[in-house]
Design a protein around this motif. Sequence first.
Motif, PDB file in Angstrom:
ATOM      1  N   LEU A 263       0.807  -1.219   0.000  1.00  0.00           N
ATOM      2  CA  LEU A 263       0.000   0.000   0.000  1.00  0.00           C
ATOM      3  C   LEU A 263       0.841   1.270   0.000  1.00  0.00           C
ATOM      4  O   LEU A 263       0.452   2.273  -0.596  1.00  0.00           O
ATOM      5  N   SER A 264       1.996   1.254   0.657  1.00  0.00           N
ATOM      6  CA  SER A 264       2.849   2.446   0.659  1.00  0.00           C
ATOM      7  C   SER A 264       3.320   2.775  -0.748  1.00  0.00           C
ATOM      8  O   SER A 264       3.299   3.941  -1.174  1.00  0.00           O
ATOM      9  N   ASP A 265       3.735   1.744  -1.500  1.00  0.00           N
ATOM     10  CA  ASP A 265       4.124   1.961  -2.893  1.00  0.00           C
ATOM     11  C   ASP A 265       2.936   2.468  -3.707  1.00  0.00           C
ATOM     12  O   ASP A 265       3.066   3.400  -4.520  1.00  0.00           O
ATOM     13  N   ALA A 266       1.774   1.848  -3.494  1.00  0.00           N
ATOM     14  CA  ALA A 266       0.579   2.211  -4.254  1.00  0.00           C
ATOM     15  C   ALA A 266       0.141   3.649  -3.950  1.00  0.00           C
ATOM     16  O   ALA A 266      -0.289   4.378  -4.853  1.00  0.00           O
ATOM     17  N   HIS A 267       0.249   4.083  -2.700  1.00  0.00           N
ATOM     18  CA  HIS A 267      -0.098   5.463  -2.350  1.00  0.00           C
ATOM     19  C   HIS A 267       0.760   6.453  -3.129  1.00  0.00           C
ATOM     20  O   HIS A 267       0.263   7.459  -3.647  1.00  0.00           O
ATOM     21  N   VAL A 268       2.049   6.168  -3.196  1.00  0.00           N
ATOM     22  CA  VAL A 268       2.965   7.065  -3.907  1.00  0.00           C
ATOM     23  C   VAL A 268       2.601   7.134  -5.391  1.00  0.00           C
ATOM     24  O   VAL A 268       2.578   8.222  -5.995  1.00  0.00           O
ATOM     25  N   LEU A 269       2.277   5.985  -6.002  1.00  0.00           N
ATOM     26  CA  LEU A 269       1.924   5.978  -7.416  1.00  0.00           C
ATOM     27  C   LEU A 269       0.623   6.745  -7.666  1.00  0.00           C
ATOM     28  O   LEU A 269       0.530   7.545  -8.604  1.00  0.00           O
ATOM     29  N   CYS A 270      -0.380   6.513  -6.843  1.00  0.00           N
ATOM     30  CA  CYS A 270      -1.654   7.219  -7.025  1.00  0.00           C
ATOM     31  C   CYS A 270      -1.468   8.730  -6.923  1.00  0.00           C
ATOM     32  O   CYS A 270      -2.000   9.493  -7.740  1.00  0.00           O
ATOM     33  N   ARG A 271      -0.702   9.162  -5.940  1.00  0.00           N
ATOM     34  CA  ARG A 271      -0.484  10.600  -5.781  1.00  0.00           C
ATOM     35  C   ARG A 271       0.280  11.162  -6.970  1.00  0.00           C
ATOM     36  O   ARG A 271      -0.017  12.250  -7.476  1.00  0.00           O
ATOM     37  N   HIS A 272       1.262  10.433  -7.453  1.00  0.00           N
ATOM     38  CA  HIS A 272       2.060  10.870  -8.604  1.00  0.00           C
ATOM     39  C   HIS A 272       1.205  11.011  -9.859  1.00  0.00           C
ATOM     40  O   HIS A 272       1.390  11.953 -10.649  1.00  0.00           O
ATOM     41  N   LEU A 273       0.249  10.109 -10.028  1.00  0.00           N
ATOM     42  CA  LEU A 273      -0.607  10.141 -11.224  1.00  0.00           C
ATOM     43  C   LEU A 273      -1.790  11.095 -11.065  1.00  0.00           C
ATOM     44  O   LEU A 273      -2.638  11.177 -11.960  1.00  0.00           O
ATOM     45  N   GLY A 274      -1.855  11.799  -9.953  1.00  0.00           N
ATOM     46  CA  GLY A 274      -2.983  12.700  -9.720  1.00  0.00           C
ATOM     47  C   GLY A 274      -4.267  11.966  -9.438  1.00  0.00           C
ATOM     48  O   GLY A 274      -5.360  12.443  -9.769  1.00  0.00           O
ATOM     49  N   CYS A 275      -4.158  10.804  -8.807  1.00  0.00           N
ATOM     50  CA  CYS A 275      -5.317   9.937  -8.576  1.00  0.00           C
ATOM     51  C   CYS A 275      -5.632   9.756  -7.100  1.00  0.00           C
ATOM     52  O   CYS A 275      -6.208   8.729  -6.689  1.00  0.00           O
ATOM     53  N   GLY A 276      -5.258  10.707  -6.269  1.00  0.00           N
ATOM     54  CA  GLY A 276      -5.607  10.612  -4.861  1.00  0.00           C
ATOM     55  C   GLY A 276      -4.733   9.638  -4.112  1.00  0.00           C
ATOM     56  O   GLY A 276      -3.501   9.660  -4.228  1.00  0.00           O
ATOM     57  N   PHE A 277      -5.362   8.745  -3.347  1.00  0.00           N
ATOM     58  CA  PHE A 277      -4.628   7.750  -2.563  1.00  0.00           C
ATOM     59  C   PHE A 277      -5.089   6.351  -2.961  1.00  0.00           C
ATOM     60  O   PHE A 277      -6.104   6.172  -3.634  1.00  0.00           O
ATOM     61  N   ALA A 278      -4.307   5.347  -2.546  1.00  0.00           N
ATOM     62  CA  ALA A 278      -4.635   3.963  -2.890  1.00  0.00           C
ATOM     63  C   ALA A 278      -5.699   3.425  -1.954  1.00  0.00           C
ATOM     64  O   ALA A 278      -5.544   3.472  -0.732  1.00  0.00           O
ATOM     65  N   GLU A 279      -6.779   2.930  -2.538  1.00  0.00           N
ATOM     66  CA  GLU A 279      -7.835   2.306  -1.733  1.00  0.00           C
ATOM     67  C   GLU A 279      -7.573   0.822  -1.527  1.00  0.00           C
ATOM     68  O   GLU A 279      -7.867   0.282  -0.466  1.00  0.00           O
ATOM     69  N   SER A 280      -7.018   0.159  -2.534  1.00  0.00           N
ATOM     70  CA  SER A 280      -6.730  -1.271  -2.414  1.00  0.00           C
ATOM     71  C   SER A 280      -5.698  -1.663  -3.472  1.00  0.00           C
ATOM     72  O   SER A 280      -5.477  -0.934  -4.451  1.00  0.00           O
ATOM     73  N   ILE A 281      -5.077  -2.831  -3.256  1.00  0.00           N
ATOM     74  CA  ILE A 281      -4.109  -3.368  -4.225  1.00  0.00           C
ATOM     75  C   ILE A 281      -4.529  -4.803  -4.560  1.00  0.00           C
ATOM     76  O   ILE A 281      -3.966  -5.763  -4.027  1.00  0.00           O
ATOM     77  N   PRO A 282      -5.486  -4.986  -5.451  1.00  0.00           N
ATOM     78  CA  PRO A 282      -5.969  -6.336  -5.792  1.00  0.00           C
ATOM     79  C   PRO A 282      -4.883  -7.151  -6.476  1.00  0.00           C
ATOM     80  O   PRO A 282      -4.028  -6.624  -7.185  1.00  0.00           O
ATOM     81  N   GLY A 283      -4.905  -8.455  -6.254  1.00  0.00           N
ATOM     82  CA  GLY A 283      -3.934  -9.352  -6.871  1.00  0.00           C
ATOM     83  C   GLY A 283      -4.612 -10.381  -7.741  1.00  0.00           C
ATOM     84  O   GLY A 283      -5.785 -10.262  -8.104  1.00  0.00           O
ATOM     85  N   GLY A 284      -3.842 -11.400  -8.091  1.00  0.00           N
ATOM     86  CA  GLY A 284      -4.404 -12.510  -8.853  1.00  0.00           C
ATOM     87  C   GLY A 284      -4.845 -12.153 -10.255  1.00  0.00           C
ATOM     88  O   GLY A 284      -5.854 -12.675 -10.747  1.00  0.00           O
ATOM     89  N   GLY A 285      -4.117 -11.276 -10.930  1.00  0.00           N
ATOM     90  CA  GLY A 285      -4.483 -10.914 -12.296  1.00  0.00           C
ATOM     91  C   GLY A 285      -5.824 -10.215 -12.387  1.00  0.00           C
ATOM     92  O   GLY A 285      -6.585 -10.441 -13.340  1.00  0.00           O
ATOM     93  N   HIS A 286      -6.155  -9.367 -11.432  1.00  0.00           N
ATOM     94  CA  HIS A 286      -7.461  -8.705 -11.370  1.00  0.00           C
ATOM     95  C   HIS A 286      -7.742  -7.882 -12.628  1.00  0.00           C
ATOM     96  O   HIS A 286      -8.895  -7.795 -13.068  1.00  0.00           O
ATOM     97  N   PHE A 287      -6.707  -7.285 -13.210  1.00  0.00           N
ATOM     98  CA  PHE A 287      -6.892  -6.449 -14.399  1.00  0.00           C
ATOM     99  C   PHE A 287      -6.316  -7.102 -15.654  1.00  0.00           C
ATOM    100  O   PHE A 287      -5.895  -6.422 -16.580  1.00  0.00           O
ATOM    101  N   GLY A 288      -6.329  -8.406 -15.698  1.00  0.00           N
ATOM    102  CA  GLY A 288      -5.907  -9.106 -16.899  1.00  0.00           C
ATOM    103  C   GLY A 288      -4.420  -9.370 -16.943  1.00  0.00           C
ATOM    104  O   GLY A 288      -3.649  -8.979 -16.063  1.00  0.00           O
ATOM    105  N   ARG A 289      -4.027 -10.027 -18.013  1.00  0.00           N
ATOM    106  CA  ARG A 289      -2.649 -10.466 -18.190  1.00  0.00           C
ATOM    107  C   ARG A 289      -1.938  -9.561 -19.181  1.00  0.00           C
ATOM    108  O   ARG A 289      -2.483  -9.221 -20.225  1.00  0.00           O
ATOM    109  N   GLY A 290      -0.716  -9.184 -18.862  1.00  0.00           N
ATOM    110  CA  GLY A 290       0.072  -8.358 -19.762  1.00  0.00           C
ATOM    111  C   GLY A 290       0.704  -9.174 -20.880  1.00  0.00           C
ATOM    112  O   GLY A 290       0.649 -10.404 -20.880  1.00  0.00           O
ATOM    113  N   THR A 291       1.329  -8.475 -21.810  1.00  0.00           N
ATOM    114  CA  THR A 291       1.949  -9.158 -22.948  1.00  0.00           C
ATOM    115  C   THR A 291       3.444  -8.899 -23.048  1.00  0.00           C
ATOM    116  O   THR A 291       4.154  -9.659 -23.695  1.00  0.00           O
TER     117      THR A 291
END
Length: 866
Positions: A263-291
């Motif tokens: 969550l600490s890493d995720a908070h920093v990324l959200c703030r950097h992207l102008g997206c507030g703070f991190a609410e959760s960090i889902p796992g298990g391929g929640h947003f699909g598989r990369g290529t």
Amino acid sequence: MGTEGLLSPWVLWLFLWVQPCRGAAEVRLADGGSRCAGRVEVKHQGQWGTVCHYLWDMSDAAVVCRQLGCGGALEAPGYAHFGPGSGPIWMNYVGCRGTESALSDCTHMGWGQANCYHSEDAGVTCSGFVRLVGGDSPCSGSVEVYDRDQWKAVCHSHFGAKAAEVVCRELQCGTALSVHGAAQLGEGAGPVWDRELQCVGNESVLSFCPTEAPKDKACTHSNGTHVTCTRFRLVNGSRACEGRVEVAVLGTWGTLCASRWDLSDAHVLCRHLGCGFAESIPGGGHFGRGTGPVWRDSFHCDGTEAHLGQCPVTALGASPCSQENAAAVICSGPAHHMSVRLVGGRSRCDGHVEVFQHGTWGRVLDEQWDMQKASVVCRQLQCGEAEAAYTPVRAERGLGPVGLRGVRCAGHEADLSLCNTSLPQSMSAAGIMEDVGVVCHGSRRVRLADGAGRCAGRVEIYYQGRWGTVCDDAWDLADAAVVCRQLGCGGALEAAGSARFGEGSGQIWLDGVNCSGAEAALWDCPAKAWGQHSCGHKEDAGVICSEFTALRLENSDGCSGRLQVFYNGTWGSVCSNSMTTETVSLVCKELGCGNEGDREIFFNYAKLSGTTWLDDVECGKSNSSFWQCPSDPWNPQSCDDLREETHITCNDPPQGRPTTSREGLSVPVIICIILGALLCLLLALLAGQVRSARAQRRGSGRAGEPFPEAVYEEIAYSLAWEKQARFSLSDVPVLPGGYPADGYDDAGEVSDPGEDPVPGQRDWEVPRTPEEGDGRRDAATGGSLHSRRSAGVPGADGHTSSPFLGSTGYDDVEEVSLAYPHEDTQDVTPELHAQEFQSPRPADTSPAEQLGAAGREESSVPLGEP
């Protein structure tokens, strides 16, 4: 035969002349860390090859830089400066005038006609056409372009969002995050570019964008352009502020592994992207598989950084990762009306309260700020329960705009907008309402301080807005295991006490900690109440975790020798497979031994013994630390052949580096000390013999003369000088009875056996010099001069001075006594010696204490020095 010899040059020149008609050959720069620096490679007949460095100069380099749109040429290095290439060597003896539009337009011996090796590959370093300056990273700052041999600022009115995308792409900084005028950064110095960019957005480099004369008046630095790029993005989410995390490395986007994502890493990324703070960090391929590739880098953020680039990063020894184990985050989203944030604290969950209204952030003022209102703020930020509600001291009050003045909450509201709030007022609130602050439960943090790494050090907890320490009463491995797991540092190797890592300062927050080892955080363990303790900072607790790492070159100077890393409590070697020049350079930089080094090659076919932690360490131009380099996973048997062991000699050890290691003096230094001492001893013996013979001659020729004053001077000098020389050497053999192996032969031949020596001679005490009293070690044996005299050597009881007494000037004393048997000689000589050498006898130091202390020092883990 003669005709063929005449035609060959003409045919060759005709071939070179018609080369441009076939189209310019592609060119690129490889392994230089950016697209505008590296080894020159040319594509011919569908295959990439290199260029030989024969006759390679700045004119050739200038053509390469122009063809790539990389500004001017800064360097034209040879001898495979950027590493040897592979495949064919396409060009040799390149001869450019410097005005050609492509390297293939220049003369050369012919494609593939090379008589050199890849160790002679040519390289180029270009200035680049665009750069970002004045930002907090190379991927953020004011835009400047290289034009007519100088850098020039770009006007904001001549630069758009599409141009910003091209700039970020060219600089291998990912994608553009923001573009705005640079007036707020202050005016710069130097010229301003007089062209306007007309980018489409798909250009690979900025120099490929069309330009034209500006339509409006010329601009100055006061309205320049500031661009912020980001190498991070979120993909496959239903909205912009959620998705799988991807990272751009040298222009290539890939998925970030989730093995250390928190969550600490995720908070920093959200703030950097102008997206507030991190609410959760889902796992298990929640947003699909990369290529693309999967980057195994681990970020270790504490949550306060402005972007992930400011967080410590490690990749060394990371385990393989699949696309299914991708890092992901769901952010709260961009700021909206009545969004809340906390500023000025040490985490996102403590600080002064600000609210977002009418497109800007403003301070919250209140005259009766309490825990009910603070609870609403903590709930809205998902920071847990409120722990404190406060009003900052006058020195910490804000000066910006006021966003909210006065608020009334019941304490159960989901966010501040549901409370009874008054509208902002323009009148001053001085003396009526004050800034307000909050400390939430989510602000609690733990860290390890002063331990030469993030996974070892003194345990410190952030609580109630302040850092404090932990008392070592009942501190054990179960407590340490909770800290290590909480920090992502593996298991606990040691639970240190007694301020092992130095004394802390400020509050001692916890005492009597008694963890089971399964708790998620240290403050979940049973302990005394916060701030209640019965100890001082000399009892501060510490921890050494299994993932504490260190680096060293195993040699006396620390800047050469076998490369070893400390991991899981053990030093182990690093194998040399795939070892790059960048790896060697980063090792030397990490150890403070200069910026470059050489790897030594050994041809020993023996089997390697001991631990070998790493193999295939491949550092590149993009790595700024040895710990960021990719490698095979940690393995205690990474290689087993001595030829694979890495030995490095750094080329620039710092001046003044001590020549001793923690184990003691090096062998060359010991040899020099021994030889120097032996030489001094030999000279002393020769001088004594010469003076003895001279005194005997003077005595036989002038038997009736009174005792000459010069003899007194010689006696004093001989005693002092020879004693000092002999006491500096500890390994002179000692015979039984306390006498040295040499020194008494001549005295015995001259003395009359029937006479006693000078009265009082054997009762004198020759006090030790300061060097003796210090108990200094013998360089060869590790003992001390003091301890050797007191360990079973006759005469150590103080009645005789030293095993070296007989050779410290007594030859001359006995000879003079026989030659001039006057009464005044017996009276004066003892007094002279007492004046010359009498001093207090220092206290003895136990050899066991010395050796025990040395043993304890050598057995401890060198946390402070790798």
